[in-house]
Design a protein around this motif. Structure first.
Motif, PDB file in Angstrom:
ATOM      1  N   GLN A   1       0.743  -1.155   0.115  1.00  0.00           N
ATOM      2  CA  GLN A   1      -0.188   0.214  -0.039  1.00  0.00           C
ATOM      3  C   GLN A   1       0.829   1.335  -0.017  1.00  0.00           C
ATOM      4  OE1 GLN A   1      -2.728  -0.998   3.529  1.00  0.00           O
ATOM      5  NE2 GLN A   1      -4.262  -0.547   1.991  1.00  0.00           N
TER       6      GLN A   1
ATOM      7  N   ASP B   1       0.729   3.904  -5.563  1.00  0.00           N
ATOM      8  CA  ASP B   1      -0.688   3.534  -5.978  1.00  0.00           C
ATOM      9  C   ASP B   1      -0.539   3.621  -7.502  1.00  0.00           C
ATOM     10  OD1 ASP B   1      -0.133   6.243  -6.128  1.00  0.00           O
ATOM     11  OD2 ASP B   1      -1.913   6.765  -5.087  1.00  0.00           O
TER      12      ASP B   1
ATOM     13  N   LYS C   1      -6.891   0.752  -6.687  1.00  0.00           N
ATOM     14  CA  LYS C   1      -6.608   0.963  -5.572  1.00  0.00           C
ATOM     15  C   LYS C   1      -6.732  -0.409  -4.610  1.00  0.00           C
ATOM     16  CE  LYS C   1      -7.922   3.386  -1.034  1.00  0.00           C
ATOM     17  NZ  LYS C   1      -8.709   4.266  -0.451  1.00  0.00           N
TER      18      LYS C   1
END
Length: 434
Positions: free
Chosen positions: A13, A16, A82
């Motif tokens: 994460q 992106d 995402k």
């Protein structure tokens, strides 16, 4: 096409700006059956070139944009997605992340394929996995042992077919709902020289009374004797296991699903005591005693009239009952105007008369010391309608109230009250002279 893409195993994460090349192996719509099958999302299983899998989802407010751009079985280049942590309660496949489509996500079909991405990749659940995945979804692979008929579940207005699936050395009942129930039919009972191997995706795992039950979901897909190595291995190790027809459920027998997801009463009623109105709520135990039927039984009677209030419920409108309701300090302080009914009693004339006499006693005591005309007016109101021929069972509390043999009323003239003292005597009719 030469593109620098990322693999599922390398995702985190911290960035992106990923570019993915994946195959859409399965594609389905998720619905919320508790909200009249409202669309939740468009979901998919993605496979990358190293045969790893990931769950992808398009939220309902973005489905219109993407639904015509993506098709099952095709390979795509996806950018600007995402990656979010997988939900704990809904994981079609194992993994830490789920790909969520944004409004600015771009998707482009790759027609000239230069990478080998398989059409299917499955993560099958064993018996131990099912025990650990209660209230979650699993992919099942097993040998078909039994097939039931399609039946209608009146309480949910839906259709289902039960099958028996042998996983490892144990058997499980699997309920196939709605359209997927038609994917298996009784032609499988005919049998041939090999066992029937069934694979079902996205099945919901539930435990009830210590047993595991499995149900299909809106994301379930069923495959029969799919040409993959796992199916061939099962057939070689379990030759010619017959498929039997499951016995039809008796008419009055409650299904497992009806017991697991019990349908109960909740009835809102408006009541009045002739002076003020109030709102009461009656729940299952009170309603069953009032109606004489369980909610499931009543729904079966109402099979073609689900929207109409049943006649057996409407019949109580206009009738009089005594209700015991739940009162709490919180309700009184915060001004709640809806009360829960704890019990319901039939009206008894003797109780009503005793209550009115008790009101008379309280009224006279409260008004003690006021002028006779006020007290007489209160007495006249409390004793309407008039009470006749009460025996000595209405005892001293009433007798003490009647010590004044004659009371003057400024408006209605004289009220004569006759009284006899002592046990076992009768109190004569109270008469009002206008």
């Amino acid at each position: 096409m030469t593109v620098s893409n990322i693999l599922f195993k390398d995702i985190n994460q911290l960035r992106d700006d990923w570019i993915l090349i994946v195959r859409v192996s399965r594609l389905w719509k998720c619905f919320n059956f508790r909200r009249d099958n409202e669309l939740i999302s468009l979901d998919m299983i993605l496979i990358d070139e190293e045969h790893d899998v990931m769950h992808g989802t398009i939220p309902k407010n973005r489905v219109v944009k993407f639904k015509n751009q993506i098709r099952e079985g095709h390979i795509y280049l996806i950018k600007n997605g995402k990656f979010i942590p997988c939900a704990a309660t809904y994981k079609p496949v194992e993994g830490a992340y789920c790909l969520q489509f944004l409004m600015n996500t771009s998707i482009e079909e790759i027609k000239e394929v230069t990478v080998a991405i398989p059409e299917f990749k499955f993560q099958f659940a064993g018996v131990n996995d099912l025990q650990n995945r209660k209230n979650d979804t699993s992919l099942l692979l097993g040998i078909l042992n039994g097939v039931g008929e399609i039946e209608k579940i009146v309480s949910t207005n839906s259709y289902k077919r039960d099958i028996i699936l042998q996983i490892e050395q144990e058997t499980f009942r699997v309920s196939l709902w709605e359209e997927i129930s038609k994917k298996i039919d009784e032609s499988l009972l005919m049998g041939d020289d090999k066992s029937v191997v069934i694979m079902i995706t996205s099945t919901n795992v539930k435990e009830f009374q210590g047993k595991i039950y499995l149900n299909s979901t809106s994301g379930s897909r069923i495959y029969i004797n799919l040409e993959i190595d796992e199916v061939h291995l099962l057939q070689r190790n379990n030759e010619n296991i017959p498929v039997v027809k499951l016995q039809k459920r008796k008419l009055n027998e409650i299904s497992v699903e009806e017991e697991m997801f019990k349908i109960e009463y909740k009835v809102d009623i408006a009541v009045t005591n002739g002076t003020v109105e109030a709102a009461f709520i009656m729940f299952d135990s009170v309603c069953q005693k009032l109606v004489g039927l369980s909610c499931s039984q009543l729904l079966k009677i109402q099979e073609n009239n689900h929207e109409r209030i049943p006649d057996v419920v409407n019949a109580f409108c206009g009738k009089t009952f005594v209700f015991k309701i739940k009162l709490s300090e919180t309700y009184l302080k915060q001004g709640y105007e809806t009360y829960t009914v704890l019990k319901k009693f039939p009206v008894k004339d003797e109780l009503e008369n005793d209550y009115k006499l008790q009101r008379l006693e309280e009224a006279i005591e409260d008004e003690d010391g006021k002028d006779s005309s006020t007290a007489d007016a209160i007495q006249h109101q409390a004793l309407t309608p008039k009470i006749t021929d009460k025996t000595s069972t209405t005892r001293s509390s009433v007798e003490e109230q009647e010590q004044c043999s004659t009371m003057q009323s400024s408006n209605s003239g004289i009220s004569n009250i006759s009284k006899e003292k002592g046990e076992g005597t009768k109190h004569q009719e109270i008469e009002y002279n206008e």
